[in-house]
Design a protein around this motif. Sequence first.
Motif, PDB file in Angstrom:
ATOM      1  N   VAL A  37       0.868  -1.180   0.000  1.00 19.14           N
ATOM      2  CA  VAL A  37       0.000   0.000   0.000  1.00 19.14           C
ATOM      3  C   VAL A  37       0.899   1.222   0.000  1.00 19.14           C
ATOM      4  CG1 VAL A  37      -1.932   1.172   1.095  1.00 19.14           C
ATOM      5  CG2 VAL A  37      -1.674  -1.313   1.344  1.00 19.14           C
ATOM      6  N   ASP A  38       0.930   1.913  -1.116  1.00 21.58           N
ATOM      7  CA  ASP A  38       1.847   3.036  -1.285  1.00 21.58           C
ATOM      8  C   ASP A  38       1.234   4.333  -0.777  1.00 21.58           C
ATOM      9  OD1 ASP A  38       4.246   4.347  -2.348  1.00 21.58           O
ATOM     10  OD2 ASP A  38       2.859   5.228  -3.780  1.00 21.58           O
ATOM     11  N   GLY A  39       1.995   5.037   0.047  1.00 17.11           N
ATOM     12  CA  GLY A  39       1.539   6.317   0.590  1.00 17.11           C
ATOM     13  C   GLY A  39       1.991   7.488  -0.243  1.00 17.11           C
ATOM     14  N   HIS A  40       1.925   7.346  -1.580  1.00 19.45           N
ATOM     15  CA  HIS A  40       2.337   8.395  -2.519  1.00 19.45           C
ATOM     16  C   HIS A  40       3.834   8.674  -2.379  1.00 19.45           C
ATOM     17  CE1 HIS A  40      -1.973   8.843  -3.036  1.00 19.45           C
ATOM     18  NE2 HIS A  40      -2.092   9.093  -1.747  1.00 19.45           N
ATOM     19  N   SER A  41       4.616   7.613  -2.459  1.00 19.84           N
ATOM     20  CA  SER A  41       6.067   7.717  -2.326  1.00 19.84           C
ATOM     21  C   SER A  41       6.667   8.550  -3.456  1.00 19.84           C
ATOM     22  CB  SER A  41       6.689   6.323  -2.339  1.00 19.84           C
ATOM     23  OG  SER A  41       6.217   5.537  -1.261  1.00 19.84           O
ATOM     24  N   VAL A  42       7.779   9.218  -3.135  1.00 20.09           N
ATOM     25  CA  VAL A  42       8.476  10.013  -4.147  1.00 20.09           C
ATOM     26  C   VAL A  42       9.791   9.343  -4.557  1.00 20.09           C
ATOM     27  CG1 VAL A  42       7.459  12.179  -3.394  1.00 20.09           C
ATOM     28  CG2 VAL A  42       9.597  11.408  -2.350  1.00 20.09           C
ATOM     29  N   ASP A  43      10.054   8.155  -4.006  1.00 17.60           N
ATOM     30  CA  ASP A  43      11.226   7.413  -4.443  1.00 17.60           C
ATOM     31  C   ASP A  43      10.777   6.261  -5.348  1.00 17.60           C
ATOM     32  OD1 ASP A  43      10.098   5.589  -2.734  1.00 17.60           O
ATOM     33  OD2 ASP A  43      11.856   5.337  -1.444  1.00 17.60           O
ATOM     34  N   ASP A  44      11.574   5.215  -5.453  1.00 15.55           N
ATOM     35  CA  ASP A  44      11.265   4.109  -6.365  1.00 15.55           C
ATOM     36  C   ASP A  44      10.567   2.945  -5.668  1.00 15.55           C
ATOM     37  OD1 ASP A  44      12.428   5.430  -8.544  1.00 15.55           O
ATOM     38  OD2 ASP A  44      14.429   4.663  -8.032  1.00 15.55           O
ATOM     39  N   THR A  45       9.788   3.230  -4.645  1.00 10.17           N
ATOM     40  CA  THR A  45       9.132   2.167  -3.886  1.00 10.17           C
ATOM     41  C   THR A  45       8.334   1.233  -4.785  1.00 10.17           C
ATOM     42  OG1 THR A  45       9.027   3.419  -1.813  1.00 10.17           O
ATOM     43  CG2 THR A  45       7.377   1.693  -2.133  1.00 10.17           C
ATOM     44  N   ILE A  46       7.480   1.768  -5.636  1.00 13.77           N
ATOM     45  CA  ILE A  46       6.622   0.941  -6.481  1.00 13.77           C
ATOM     46  C   ILE A  46       7.454   0.155  -7.494  1.00 13.77           C
ATOM     47  CG2 ILE A  46       4.780   0.979  -8.202  1.00 13.77           C
ATOM     48  CD1 ILE A  46       3.608   3.391  -6.796  1.00 13.77           C
ATOM     49  N   ALA A  47       8.408   0.808  -8.131  1.00 14.81           N
ATOM     50  CA  ALA A  47       9.244   0.133  -9.139  1.00 14.81           C
ATOM     51  C   ALA A  47      10.047  -0.997  -8.512  1.00 14.81           C
ATOM     52  CB  ALA A  47      10.170   1.144  -9.804  1.00 14.81           C
ATOM     53  N   VAL A  48      10.600  -0.754  -7.334  1.00 14.11           N
ATOM     54  CA  VAL A  48      11.386  -1.786  -6.654  1.00 14.11           C
ATOM     55  C   VAL A  48      10.497  -2.960  -6.269  1.00 14.11           C
ATOM     56  CG1 VAL A  48      12.688  -2.311  -4.558  1.00 14.11           C
ATOM     57  CG2 VAL A  48      13.172  -0.215  -5.840  1.00 14.11           C
ATOM     58  N   ALA A  49       9.300  -2.671  -5.756  1.00 10.73           N
ATOM     59  CA  ALA A  49       8.385  -3.746  -5.369  1.00 10.73           C
ATOM     60  C   ALA A  49       8.046  -4.635  -6.566  1.00 10.73           C
ATOM     61  CB  ALA A  49       7.113  -3.153  -4.771  1.00 10.73           C
ATOM     62  N   ARG A  50       7.771  -4.030  -7.711  1.00 10.47           N
ATOM     63  CA  ARG A  50       7.417  -4.804  -8.901  1.00 10.47           C
ATOM     64  C   ARG A  50       8.618  -5.553  -9.470  1.00 10.47           C
ATOM     65  NH1 ARG A  50       3.375  -0.117 -11.281  1.00 10.47           N
ATOM     66  NH2 ARG A  50       1.478  -0.910 -10.269  1.00 10.47           N
ATOM     67  N   GLN A  51       9.800  -4.991  -9.316  1.00 11.43           N
ATOM     68  CA  GLN A  51      11.005  -5.679  -9.786  1.00 11.43           C
ATOM     69  C   GLN A  51      11.291  -6.903  -8.914  1.00 11.43           C
ATOM     70  OE1 GLN A  51      14.520  -3.271  -9.625  1.00 11.43           O
ATOM     71  NE2 GLN A  51      15.788  -4.749 -10.723  1.00 11.43           N
ATOM     72  N   LEU A  52      11.114  -6.745  -7.601  1.00  5.61           N
ATOM     73  CA  LEU A  52      11.388  -7.847  -6.680  1.00  5.61           C
ATOM     74  C   LEU A  52      10.365  -8.968  -6.799  1.00  5.61           C
ATOM     75  CD1 LEU A  52      12.252  -5.741  -3.501  1.00  5.61           C
ATOM     76  CD2 LEU A  52      13.864  -7.107  -4.839  1.00  5.61           C
ATOM     77  N   ARG A  53       9.116  -8.566  -7.045  1.00  2.00           N
ATOM     78  CA  ARG A  53       8.034  -9.560  -7.095  1.00  2.00           C
ATOM     79  C   ARG A  53       7.034  -9.117  -8.161  1.00  2.00           C
ATOM     80  NH1 ARG A  53       6.391 -13.334  -2.711  1.00  2.00           N
ATOM     81  NH2 ARG A  53       4.400 -14.231  -3.373  1.00  2.00           N
ATOM     82  N   PRO A  54       7.137  -9.653  -9.366  1.00  4.07           N
ATOM     83  CA  PRO A  54       6.252  -9.224 -10.460  1.00  4.07           C
ATOM     84  C   PRO A  54       4.768  -9.386 -10.155  1.00  4.07           C
ATOM     85  CG  PRO A  54       8.097 -10.490 -11.323  1.00  4.07           C
ATOM     86  CD  PRO A  54       8.158 -10.617  -9.834  1.00  4.07           C
ATOM     87  N   GLN A  60      -2.848   2.215  -3.990  1.00  2.00           N
ATOM     88  CA  GLN A  60      -2.615   3.582  -3.525  1.00  2.00           C
ATOM     89  C   GLN A  60      -3.596   3.901  -2.410  1.00  2.00           C
ATOM     90  OE1 GLN A  60      -0.305   5.814  -4.287  1.00  2.00           O
ATOM     91  NE2 GLN A  60       0.698   4.613  -5.899  1.00  2.00           N
ATOM     92  N   GLN A  61      -3.084   4.406  -1.304  1.00  2.00           N
ATOM     93  CA  GLN A  61      -3.998   4.729  -0.207  1.00  2.00           C
ATOM     94  C   GLN A  61      -4.821   5.962  -0.527  1.00  2.00           C
ATOM     95  OE1 GLN A  61      -0.475   5.551   2.714  1.00  2.00           O
ATOM     96  NE2 GLN A  61      -2.266   6.596   3.559  1.00  2.00           N
ATOM     97  N   THR A  62      -5.993   6.053   0.080  1.00  2.00           N
ATOM     98  CA  THR A  62      -6.955   7.096  -0.283  1.00  2.00           C
ATOM     99  C   THR A  62      -6.732   8.414   0.451  1.00  2.00           C
ATOM    100  OG1 THR A  62      -8.473   6.201   1.390  1.00  2.00           O
ATOM    101  CG2 THR A  62      -8.738   5.425  -0.878  1.00  2.00           C
ATOM    102  N   ARG A  63      -6.059   8.331   1.604  1.00  2.00           N
ATOM    103  CA  ARG A  63      -5.731   9.572   2.323  1.00  2.00           C
ATOM    104  C   ARG A  63      -4.237   9.502   2.666  1.00  2.00           C
ATOM    105  NH1 ARG A  63     -10.817   8.140   4.517  1.00  2.00           N
ATOM    106  NH2 ARG A  63      -9.829   7.178   6.326  1.00  2.00           N
ATOM    107  N   ARG A  64      -3.868   9.770   3.878  1.00  2.00           N
ATOM    108  CA  ARG A  64      -2.474   9.656   4.295  1.00  2.00           C
ATOM    109  C   ARG A  64      -2.420   9.072   5.699  1.00  2.00           C
ATOM    110  NH1 ARG A  64      -0.661  14.128   7.397  1.00  2.00           N
ATOM    111  NH2 ARG A  64       1.467  13.716   6.684  1.00  2.00           N
ATOM    112  N   GLY A  65      -1.268   8.556   6.064  1.00  2.00           N
ATOM    113  CA  GLY A  65      -1.097   7.966   7.384  1.00  2.00           C
ATOM    114  C   GLY A  65      -1.134   6.450   7.349  1.00  2.00           C
ATOM    115  N   LYS A  66      -0.472   5.830   8.332  1.00  2.00           N
ATOM    116  CA  LYS A  66      -0.383   4.381   8.371  1.00  2.00           C
ATOM    117  C   LYS A  66      -1.748   3.728   8.531  1.00  2.00           C
ATOM    118  CE  LYS A  66       1.789   0.514  10.780  1.00  2.00           C
ATOM    119  NZ  LYS A  66       2.677   0.068  11.888  1.00  2.00           N
ATOM    120  N   GLY A  67      -2.617   4.326   9.340  1.00  2.00           N
ATOM    121  CA  GLY A  67      -3.937   3.743   9.566  1.00  2.00           C
ATOM    122  C   GLY A  67      -4.745   3.634   8.297  1.00  2.00           C
ATOM    123  N   ASN A  68      -4.728   4.689   7.492  1.00  2.00           N
ATOM    124  CA  ASN A  68      -5.455   4.657   6.227  1.00  2.00           C
ATOM    125  C   ASN A  68      -4.836   3.644   5.273  1.00  2.00           C
ATOM    126  OD1 ASN A  68      -5.404   6.292   3.217  1.00  2.00           O
ATOM    127  ND2 ASN A  68      -7.383   5.812   4.136  1.00  2.00           N
TER     128      ASN A  68
END
Length: 327
Positions: A37-54, A60-68
Amino acid sequence: MTTWPHVSVVIPALNEAKNLPHVFSRLPADVHEVIVVDGHSVDDTIAVARQLRPDVRVVQQTRRGKGNALACGFEAATGDVIAVIDADGSADPGEIPKFVDALLSGADFAKGTRFAVGGGSADITRLRALGNRLLGAVVNLSHGTHYSDLCYGFNVFWQKYVPVLGLDISSPPSRTGDGRLWGDGFEIETLIHMRVAAEGLRVAEVPSFEHPRIYGVSNLDAFSDGLRVLTTILAERRRARRRHRSRHRAPRARTTAVSARDLIHMETALVRTLYVLHSIEHGRPCRYSARSPIIRPRTSSPAAVPSGRSLVGHWITSRRETTDRPD
């Protein structure tokens, strides 16, 4: 022979590209799905996740914060069991099987604890541990629970109990304050544990070891997030009492009657304690003082605290941390 359930692993992540390789490498090989669940990351979080595990599912979370983020991940999960893992490398995904074993042994909810035999932490400070224990004592007193660790985020539970948690992902962000609604922050673990207790679910505590974050800096603030946790405890107790009056409570649910006056005394004492812990941890002098352990309304002043509102509630309102009230 017991059939191993399908396990959905939910990983809330905000700028955790450097930590994901370690976390993914420790995942059990037979998990049903991995949901980042991506909190609108500005680094390569999504790309790395997909590279590690296709086959990773990115939400994408709907608001912000760990709870959401957790609420969005729970909504997306399709497995029989949901396992929550932090993306910073502090929790070991290799421990998931022993949590699942607790569910297969009859538990509805397997709750990680750092303070039981076999558990531990290389990250938590003594002051934060003390604050955790004090807040946990209030929950145990008000709900008749026996939690040894209130704020640890490693939890595994049956997916069918997601509706019990009552988490909201569809409401828009608040237009004031920091934009978070109630339960969107680090208070989410406390909220979940209290709602599980209020529903009378069978909880098994599972010893777990917390490792230091590998890269980056935690977004947790011991003082402000501690106050949110304390306010959550009091708000959830009121919520549970209202629900108890409106419907028949399950026979196995347990509560302990505690007067409102006693809770206000405890709340004020814990606010003082949190402030002292924060001051000591940051090397600042402790100058907090209160004239009375009970906050009384002053109707003559427009800025007075409304009747029934506690010190924590007034503090949070004045800081405008949140405008959404728990139901």
